[in-house]
Enzyme design. Structure first.
Site, mmCIF file in Angstrom:
data_model
loop_
_atom_site.group_PDB
_atom_site.id
_atom_site.type_symbol
_atom_site.label_atom_id
_atom_site.label_comp_id
_atom_site.label_asym_id
_atom_site.label_seq_id
_atom_site.Cartn_x
_atom_site.Cartn_y
_atom_site.Cartn_z
ATOM 1 N N GLY A 159 0.737 -1.195 0.056
ATOM 2 C CA GLY A 159 0.104 0.096 0.352
ATOM 3 C C GLY A 159 0.736 1.395 -0.054
ATOM 4 O O GLY A 159 0.418 2.133 -0.748
ATOM 5 N N ALA A 160 1.764 1.311 1.016
ATOM 6 C CA ALA A 160 2.783 2.493 0.775
ATOM 7 C C ALA A 160 4.067 1.952 1.729
ATOM 8 O O ALA A 160 4.070 0.917 2.388
ATOM 9 C CB ALA A 160 2.102 3.376 1.585
ATOM 10 N N GLU A 181 7.162 3.537 4.407
ATOM 11 C CA GLU A 181 7.618 4.847 5.340
ATOM 12 C C GLU A 181 9.002 4.960 5.216
ATOM 13 O O GLU A 181 9.558 5.672 6.286
ATOM 14 C CB GLU A 181 7.132 4.493 6.731
ATOM 15 C CG GLU A 181 8.092 3.376 7.345
ATOM 16 C CD GLU A 181 7.649 1.942 7.170
ATOM 17 O OE1 GLU A 181 8.242 1.026 8.156
ATOM 18 O OE2 GLU A 181 6.970 1.526 6.163
ATOM 19 N N ASN A 182 9.619 4.864 4.229
ATOM 20 C CA ASN A 182 11.059 5.389 4.052
ATOM 21 C C ASN A 182 11.302 6.722 4.597
ATOM 22 O O ASN A 182 10.495 7.672 4.314
ATOM 23 C CB ASN A 182 11.451 5.400 2.430
ATOM 24 C CG ASN A 182 11.076 4.322 1.826
ATOM 25 O OD1 ASN A 182 11.564 3.337 1.850
ATOM 26 N ND2 ASN A 182 10.074 4.431 0.967
ATOM 27 N N HIS A 192 -1.001 6.456 8.582
ATOM 28 C CA HIS A 192 0.064 5.146 9.217
ATOM 29 C C HIS A 192 1.404 5.604 8.860
ATOM 30 O O HIS A 192 2.382 5.231 9.434
ATOM 31 C CB HIS A 192 -0.388 3.792 8.277
ATOM 32 C CG HIS A 192 0.122 2.659 8.685
ATOM 33 N ND1 HIS A 192 -0.250 1.943 9.566
ATOM 34 C CD2 HIS A 192 1.268 2.240 8.157
ATOM 35 C CE1 HIS A 192 0.587 0.922 9.784
ATOM 36 N NE2 HIS A 192 1.736 1.013 8.756
ATOM 37 N N GLU A 193 1.627 5.807 7.492
ATOM 38 C CA GLU A 193 3.245 5.972 6.997
ATOM 39 C C GLU A 193 3.857 7.431 7.957
ATOM 40 O O GLU A 193 4.941 7.239 8.180
ATOM 41 C CB GLU A 193 3.063 6.173 5.665
ATOM 42 C CG GLU A 193 2.734 5.052 4.543
ATOM 43 C CD GLU A 193 3.140 3.487 5.042
ATOM 44 O OE1 GLU A 193 4.428 3.362 5.642
ATOM 45 O OE2 GLU A 193 2.400 2.516 5.154
ATOM 46 N N HIS A 195 4.851 6.211 11.317
ATOM 47 C CA HIS A 195 5.983 5.315 11.292
ATOM 48 C C HIS A 195 7.209 6.141 11.365
ATOM 49 O O HIS A 195 8.248 5.699 11.755
ATOM 50 C CB HIS A 195 5.974 4.648 9.831
ATOM 51 C CG HIS A 195 5.342 3.099 9.857
ATOM 52 N ND1 HIS A 195 5.699 2.290 10.965
ATOM 53 C CD2 HIS A 195 4.864 2.253 9.169
ATOM 54 C CE1 HIS A 195 5.243 0.879 10.526
ATOM 55 N NE2 HIS A 195 4.708 1.334 9.538
ATOM 56 N N GLU A 246 4.568 -2.334 13.129
ATOM 57 C CA GLU A 246 3.434 -2.302 12.156
ATOM 58 C C GLU A 246 2.251 -2.488 13.181
ATOM 59 O O GLU A 246 1.099 -1.963 12.733
ATOM 60 C CB GLU A 246 3.451 -3.454 11.365
ATOM 61 C CG GLU A 246 4.515 -3.624 10.250
ATOM 62 C CD GLU A 246 4.431 -2.088 9.318
ATOM 63 O OE1 GLU A 246 3.330 -1.507 9.450
ATOM 64 O OE2 GLU A 246 5.357 -1.857 8.625
#
Length: 892
Positions: A265-266, A268-269, A301-302, A305, A324
């Site tokens: 989905g994505a 989080e870099n 969410h990202e 993170h 997570e």
């Protein structure tokens, strides 16, 4: 070229890395067919390790050369085998310079560095960095990164990486460069680069401290008008994390980049989040209310993170839920707070629990059952599961239930104070919660170490003379191959009492295990900590036999076994002050009769639906005081998957027939009410995805879907008219879905016309065409032959994960009637696509493989066909990803 061999990795065998990275300096000379990567890494011997060998991982790389402290190593001075590059007896401080060549245009796995629509992107979690260069690619090796990108300026005008842009300029022959520095230590899985023809929406945002930061959302040209909602979601996320947890954005710039080819989905870099386009792009023309909500949730969410995953990361991949599960809980709370309507938090809780029951409970009961903190794996990509994410979030939520919001915040504060900048474990998080609140949470560890869904039995005994009520709670958990005996869990069990008129009763008890004050719960809610296999509590001052409202707000991820009459469930549905339990009572009532209907279908008995259920649904539909979004959820029947979960032997065709009968009965019995609801709900223009309007649309469109269950041409015309006149994708898709799934000749003809128009209208919008494929894949009228025709459509490709998910996953995961066709055609279609996908993108193939994880519970003829198909797949040469799943299924 190198590759990996299959082996099992065990958590018990964890050893610290022999060398730690201090700094990493990467230079990319970007070229689609041959990118040159130079990695300069300063490595320092880890005093916690006895080994003096440097171990580096690599995959699909051409090694050009290695320098060690400035000296070129000859071939005999290192060993390279099965994806491991080993340098023995390395100096205490070692400066390695490694040059590799990679081929992004041939990388269909979408891991490491790859091309999408002519642009460069990376995906490094979990082990994609080793497809870029040889490196100690493990999450407990953290370093500061400097990255220099060089490329043709016309072809790749935008060059992005983690952190802050510190330098850029021109190079000879029409080339240019950009240099980025990330000021924070990070593991290699959080590394990212993006290069290509992109445009961005950007804003300057003022943090709570007064510091100004730059926010950017990067997309391909032509999509800039679809970025506003993602930008707003990012700003809301930043502000929420400041207010709820006191956590501030730590970079000067935060970037989101959308890509159409993406396995997840994505991601989080650090500072450069890369997103699947479906979780960024939105406007009323192409996105539904659900799409808007999902975008806000995933952006949140990202972003969250950045602290729970980036600043504090996991020591090893067995601890994946540390980041997570915690971050899913945080995005759930964020979304719940953002809804803001009367029953908004309950609506979000219902949606989350419904996902858990439909997807995680079956996983816990099937071949892929594993603890929240697994003990072993062959391919870590296979453990990005609903158990790690959703069940992990429920485990985190139980901390808050047990400790309260303030206690949970204290635990979070201590967690960051102790571990900022470190790679840690789930046990470290538990210790922070326990120590901050001076609580003994030793038994809570069982939630991390034991697989399976606990079952809690509730038995009651009322003594009218003594006006007392005894509640006996007992727990059990099914054995799994790795764990024959399970230890008791610490289970927070919330409950309340209602009298015969539905009014809350006071809970009185001298039992020290009963807590009466519970945050985020209606008055009259009490909490018991179930710690033993069985325990009994006694309540006093109970003037009449009460109706028990059990497991309020789903206080623990368990299966409740408690027999209540239809009348009691109907009372709870109409009067329980806990909105979640109102919904749950309706689901239990419906599920009970769906199972009875399924049994009747199997035994060719007459199908009947009791008036109790019909009247209960009528009362919900007529109750104008309820949040429309809540009404829509309460009036939606349990899914076919949930029915299957309650059956010892699964009969898909009987399930589908039983559920269809209930839908038709409710459609006919409440037709006047459905029609009135549909005609009277008014939603102000212009379109807005805000929760109040979205809730009204969800109820109105549910009413439309019930009206389509008959074969009344006039009612069918309502859907056609709505489709033709819709000014937003939510209403357009709802009308088209109702027509496509109605399953009668009249609706089929109408649907065909609308489907043709839909494709012509949106043929250039990839995300909308995904919906077009998914709509047909999930139609109960379409079987494997129709799927093959759709797979031959010019717009279909297995190489794009979103497109593969829309058609193949849609059919195999969400079309029970046709996927489980008795002639085995659905299974054949599934197998063909797994084998083809496995050659292109093993991660996606492995996820598709999960469609038959519970095949051994099917009725005999289906079980036999499924096993034959599984053996056929297993006989082929499979990737590590897919092979692990198929072999585990066959082993059950």
């Amino acid at each position: 070229m190198t590759s990996r061999t299959q082996k099992t990795v065990y958590r018990k065998n964890y050893t610290p890395p022999s060398f730690l990275a201090n700094t990493v300096d990467l230079t990319f000379d970007l070229d689609p067919s041959q990118t040159r990567v130079t990695a300069k890494t300063e490595l320092i011997h880890n005093p916690q390790s006895k080994s003096t060998d440097i171990v580096l991982y690599g995959e699909d790389l051409e090694l050009v050369g290695i320098l060690l402290n400035g000296r070129k190593l000859a071939a005999g001075e290192y060993a390279l085998e099965n994806g491991l590059l080993r340098i023995t007896k390395a100096p205490e401080v070692t400066r390695l310079e490694i040059e590799t060549l990679i081929c992004p245009d041939k990388n269909t796995t979408l891991m490491g560095l790859y091309l999408s629509n002519g642009n460069f992107f990376t995906q490094c979690e979990a082990e994609g960095f080793r497809k870029i260069t040889y490196f100690p690619d493990r999450p407990d090796v953290m370093a500061k990164y400097t990255v220099t990108l060089k490329a043709n300026k016309k072809q790749f005008p935008v060059l992005l990486s983690n952190g802050n842009l510190v330098e850029e300029g021109a190079l000879p022959r029409g080339r240019h460069y950009a240099k980025w520095e990330d000021p924070f230590n990070k593991p290699s899985y959080l590394f990212a680069i993006v290069a290509g023809k992109l445009v961005c929406q950007e804003e300057t945002f003022t943090l709570a401290s007064g510091r100004k930061v730059l926010l950017q959302v990067w997309v391909e040209k032509g999509n800039l008008d679809k970025t506003a909602h993602a930008m707003e979601s990012l700003k809301h996320s930043i502000r929420w994390d400041e207010e709820r947890y006191g956590l501030e954005l730590d970079l000067d710039r935060f970037m989101i980049v959308a890509v159409g080819d993406f396995n997840m989905g994505a991601m989080e870099n650090k500072g450069l989040n890369i997103f699947n386009t479906r979780y960024v792009l939105a406007n009323p023309r192409i996105a539904t209310d659900v799409d808007y909500a999902n975008i806000e949730s995933v952006v949140g969410h990202e972003y969250f993170h950045n602290w729970t995953g980036n600043r504090v990361t996991c020591r090893d991949w067995f601890q994946l839920s540390l980041k997570e599960g915690l971050t899913v809980f945080r995005d759930q709370e964020f979304s719940a707070d953002r809804i803001g309507t009367k029953d908004g938090r309950a609506v979000k809780r219902i949606e989350d629990v419904r996902t858990l029951r439909q997807h995680q409970f079956p996983e816990d009961a099937g071949a892929m059952a594993h603890p929240v903190r697994p003990d072993s794996y062959e391919e870590i990509n296979n453990f990005y599961t609903v158990t790690i994410y959703e069940k992990g979030a429920e485990v985190v939520r139980m901390y808050q239930t047990l400790l309260g919001r303030e206690g949970f915040r204290k635990g979070m504060d201590l967690y960051f104070q102790r571990h900022d900048g470190q790679a840690v474990t789930c046990s470290d998080f538990l210790a922070a919660m326990a120590d901050a609140n001076k609580q003994d949470l030793t038994q809570f560890e069982n939630w991390y170490s034991q697989a399976g869904t606990p079952r809690v039995k509730l038995r009651t005994r009322y003594n009218k003379k003594a006006q007392s009520l005894s509640l006996t709670l007992s727990q059990s958990c099914p054995p799994t191959p790795e764990q024959a005996k399970k230890r008791p869990f610490l289970i927070p069990f919330a409950f309340g009492l209602l009298d015969a008129k539905g009014k809350s009763m006071v809970v009185n008890s001298h039992d020290v295990t009963v807590r009466k004050k519970l945050a985020d719960a209606p008055s009259g809610t009490a909490l018991v900590q179930l710690t033993r296999k069985s325990q009994t509590i006694t309540l006093t001052g109970v003037p009449e036999k009460p109706v028990i409202s059990a497991l309020r707000n789903f206080s623990a991820p368990v299966i409740l076994e408690y027999d209540q009459s239809d009348e009691e469930l109907a009372l709870l549905l109409s009067a329980d002050p806990d909105a979640f339990n109102r919904w749950d009572a309706g689901q239990r009532l419906a599920l009970r009769h769906l199972l009875r209907l399924t049994h009747a279908v199997q035994h060719k008995e007459a199908l009947e639906l009791p008036s109790t259920l019909v009247e209960a649904y009528r009362s919900v539909l007529a109750n104008d005081s309820l949040d429309p979004a809540f009404q829509a959820l309460a009036l939606t029947l349990p899914s076919e998957i949930m029915i299957a979960e309650e059956m010892k032997e699964i009969d898909p065709q009987a399930i589908v027939q039983a559920r269809h009968f209930m839908l038709q009965t409710l459609s006919h019995s409440l037709q006047d009410e459905w029609l009135k609801t549909y005609q009277t709900i008014r939603i102000p223009a212009p379109y807005s995805p805000e929760p109040d309007n979205a809730g009204k649309r969800s109820l109105r469109n549910l009413a439309l879907s019930y009206l389509m269950e008959g074969d009344d041409k006039k009612l069918m015309q309502l859907a056609v008219t709505q489709y033709d006149n819709a000014d937003n994708m939510t209403d357009r898709m709802a009308a088209l879905t109702a027509l496509t799934h109605a399953g009668n000749l009249t609706s089929k003809k109408m649907a065909e016309r609308c489907l043709r128009h839909f494709y012509r209208e949106f043929r250039l919008e990839a995300l909308v065409i995904d919906k077009w494929f998914a709509l047909q894949a999930t139609s109960p009228e379409n079987g494997a032959p129709e799927m093959r025709k759709l797979a031959d459509h010019p717009a279909f490709t297995l190489k794009n994960p979103n497109r593969a998910r829309s058609l193949v996953f849609g059919f195999c995961m969400n079309n029970m009637a046709q996927f489980h066709a008795t002639d085995g055609s659905g299974y054949d279609f599934w197998a063909e696509n797994i084998l083809e996908l496995d050659r292109i993108n093993p991660q996606i193939a492995a996820r598709l493989s999960r469609a038959l994880t519970q095949y051994n519970r099917f009725k005999p003829e289906l079980k036999k066909r499924a096993r034959k198909t599984l053996k056929h797949i297993a006989s082929r040469k499979l990737s590590r990803d897919t092979g692990e799943i198929i072999n585990k299924i066959l082993a059950t």
